[in-house]
Write a protein that holds these residues in place. Structure first.
Motif, short mmCIF file in Angstrom:
data_model
loop_
_atom_site.label_atom_id
_atom_site.label_comp_id
_atom_site.label_asym_id
_atom_site.label_seq_id
_atom_site.Cartn_x
_atom_site.Cartn_y
_atom_site.Cartn_z
N MET A 53 0.82 -1.21 0.00
CA MET A 53 0.00 0.00 0.00
C MET A 53 0.86 1.26 0.00
O MET A 53 0.55 2.25 -0.69
N THR A 71 2.18 2.29 -3.51
CA THR A 71 1.19 2.24 -4.59
C THR A 71 0.89 3.64 -5.11
O THR A 71 0.46 4.53 -4.36
N ASN A 72 1.13 3.84 -6.37
CA ASN A 72 0.73 5.07 -7.07
C ASN A 72 0.74 4.77 -8.56
O ASN A 72 1.46 3.89 -9.03
N ASN A 77 -2.57 8.20 -5.80
CA ASN A 77 -1.61 7.84 -4.75
C ASN A 77 -2.38 7.36 -3.52
O ASN A 77 -3.49 7.83 -3.24
N TYR A 78 -1.73 6.49 -2.78
CA TYR A 78 -2.42 5.95 -1.59
C TYR A 78 -2.70 7.04 -0.56
O TYR A 78 -3.72 7.01 0.14
N ALA A 122 -10.07 0.31 4.51
CA ALA A 122 -9.48 0.27 3.17
C ALA A 122 -10.33 -0.55 2.21
O ALA A 122 -10.45 -0.21 1.03
N VAL A 163 -3.73 -2.14 -4.28
CA VAL A 163 -4.41 -1.86 -3.02
C VAL A 163 -5.31 -3.03 -2.61
O VAL A 163 -5.47 -3.31 -1.42
N PHE A 186 -6.50 4.99 3.39
CA PHE A 186 -5.30 4.27 2.99
C PHE A 186 -4.09 4.68 3.85
O PHE A 186 -3.23 3.86 4.16
#
Length: 207
Positions: free
Chosen positions: A69, A72-73, A88-89, A150, A180, A95
């Protein structure tokens, strides 16, 4: 016809002394307690080993959730550098809370390993198991709350919500949604392992 017994044939019953009986009872009780302790220690040592293995598995799951997570982007490639769509997270507080909660759970699991080892070496130690039981219960609440929050956002990202004009973004940000979603699954696995740890500690303390 029965013949009367002579005085030489008379039997004399000597009562057992109280001290002899108490010593015999003490020896029997000590032997029984030693056997019980030996058997219970072996069983609890096995529980301690299983507890240690589960903690290692939970570390892997929680760390996987955190790193997946947290890294993550995604940026859509068909826009110019002055006009881009990014996901983006940390754009979503749920998140961000997810990353923090799973990072805390990962750190706690690493710190709990020495206590778990002590539980294997000293299977009858009650204080350590009680401490781990309390902290594991707290971690169940933390990881479950983070994974559930989430998961709600991931559901909306996949399906959207027409009543609130929330558009499904996973058709555009496919890689973002896959990562995610994997992080959420890993966090639920960590929460499930925490539940098993709580049950194990409770059973060991009960027995």
């Amino acid at each position: 016809m029965d013949q009367p017994r002579s005085s030489d044939e008379a039997t004399v019953e000597i009562p057992e002394s109280k001290s002899g009986r108490s010593k015999a009872a003490t020896i029997a009780a000590t032997t029984k307690a030693a056997r019980y302790a030996s058997g219970g220690g072996g069983w609890k040592r096995g529980v301690g080993i299983f507890d240690f293995i589960l903690r290692l598995c939970a570390i892997v799951a929680a760390l996987a959730a955190t790193t997946t997570m947290g890294t993550t982007n995604q940026t859509l490639p068909f826009f110019t550098q002055f006009f881009q769509f990014q996901a983006n997270y940390d754009d979503l507080p749920a998140f961000t809370f997810f990353v923090i909660a799973n990072a805390i759970a990962s750190g706690y699991l690493v710190l709990s390993l020495p206590f778990s080892i002590v539980g294997i070496v000293r299977p009858h130690a009650v204080g350590i198991r009680l401490l781990l039981l309390i902290l594991d219960t707290v971690m169940v609440a933390v990881t479950t709350a983070a994974a559930s929050a989430a998961a709600a956002i991931v559901y909306l990202a996949h399906n959207g919500n027409s009543n609130t004009n929330w558009l499904a973004i996973c058709q555009q940000f496919n890689d973002f949604c896959q990562r995610v979603s994997g992080a959420v699954v890993a966090s639920f696995i960590a929460a499930l392992i925490f539940m098993f740890l709580v049950v194990l500690s409770a059973v060991a303390l009960r027995r």
